[in-house]
Design an enzyme around this catalytic site. Structure first.
Site, PDB file in Angstrom:
ATOM      1  N   PRO A   2      31.487  23.528  53.103  1.00  0.00           N
ATOM      2  CA  PRO A   2      30.104  23.347  52.641  1.00  0.00           C
ATOM      3  C   PRO A   2      30.041  22.771  51.224  1.00  0.00           C
ATOM      4  CG  PRO A   2      30.570  25.631  53.285  1.00  0.00           C
ATOM      5  CD  PRO A   2      31.859  24.924  53.229  1.00  0.00           C
ATOM      6  N   GLU A   3      29.209  21.767  51.052  1.00  0.00           N
ATOM      7  CA  GLU A   3      28.988  21.195  49.725  1.00  0.00           C
ATOM      8  C   GLU A   3      27.540  21.468  49.299  1.00  0.00           C
ATOM      9  OE1 GLU A   3      30.880  18.174  48.025  1.00  0.00           O
ATOM     10  OE2 GLU A   3      32.403  17.817  49.554  1.00  0.00           O
TER      11      GLU A   3
END
Ligand SMILES: [Zn+2]
Length: 283
Positions: A2-3
């Site tokens: 996840p960014e």
């Protein structure tokens, strides 16, 4: 992994669902992700507390909780690490195998599931110290960015991942933004011209904003309900192009550049993969 956009989408999705919910019971199955908070400490702080607010800071979920009876507010930080997931599920559904923490909210459980346990769920606020401005925030001005890059001899790609310069920029968006700005990832940060910095700042903001608008790169519908929340179809906006189709360089080694047809190249910088077009990003 996840960014920033995934975390932002998750925050927007969870915030209205958690608002004013009271934590009835706290179950800790993996004490490691709480560190340095101890399980007993977390249970004491959270039991009876209410979710007052949820915001994103860098790649952290910053939960503001309020003690019972409109008491004192305090912060709980969550981080998805590499494989973390946070969602609500009906209280009668069995908790998944890799549940790290479960919070009973009455009819629902708030579940933090993490197969590799690199995530965080802690009362310790120190991970937020020393973070630079948000890339989409007002403090991330052109002048600030110019000053921040000026003194650095590091390659600009490596410098973009420095969380004290700008918070929450990860590998995917660093690579993509450099491509859109036409800047070589190998260029020392201090050597960028003002025009290049201006293009890079715009590209960074545009790429991140677009990713948030299109929704998450990963599905958020982990309980598999197929339910819609009106804002996102659990992460992916309706009619949005496929995530992979939007990426111009990231993970496209050997494939033709979408602009000039040159094969995309992969190099390793500071232990991380960098993808770029040797023709479009010459300077
Ligand atoms: Zn190209």
């Amino acid at each position: 992994m996840p960014e920033l956009p995934e975390v932002e989408v998750l925050v927007r999705h969870l915030a209205p669902r958690l608002k004013n919910k009271m934590i009835r019971r706290v179950e800790v199955r993996r004490a490691r992700i709480l560190r340095p908070t101890r399980p007993a400490e977390l249970k004491r702080a959270l039991t009876g507390a209410q979710f007052a607010d949820l915001a994103r800071r860098a790649k952290y979920l910053a939960f503001t909780l309020q003690r019972p009876g409109g008491g004192e507010r305090f912060l709980l930080l969550g981080h998805l690490g590499m494989t973390g997931r946070m969602y609500l599920q009906p209280v009668n559904a069995p908790l998944p195998k890799h549940t790290a923490v479960a919070l009973n909210l009455g009819g629902e459980n708030f579940v933090f599931e993490d197969t590799r346990y690199f995530g965080r769920f802690t009362l310790d606020p120190s991970p937020q110290e020393g973070l630079g401005p948000e890339p989409l925030g007002d403090e991330f001005t052109l002048e600030y960015f110019i000053q921040g890059l000026k003194r650095s001899a590091q390659a600009v790609k490596v410098k973009l991942l420095d969380q004290s310069l700008v918070a929450g920029v990860g590998n995917i968006y660093a690579c993509e933004s450099l491509f859109h700005a036409g800047v070589s990832p190998r260029l020392p940060a201090g050597k960028l011209a003002r025009g290049q910095i201006k293009r890079l700042r715009s590209a960074l903001r545009k790429t991140l904003a677009e990713a948030i608008r299109f929704g998450s790169t990963v599905t958020l519908d982990w309980p598999g309900t197929g339910e819609r929340d009106g804002l996102f179809y659990y992460g992916r906006a309706e009619g949005a192009t496929d995530y992979e189709e939007r990426l111009c360089v990231y993970d496209r080694q050997g494939q033709a550049c979408r602009v000039c047809g040159t094969p995309i190249r992969r190099i390793v910088q500071a232990g991380r993969s960098t993808f770029y077009c040797p023709r479009c990003q010459r300077s």
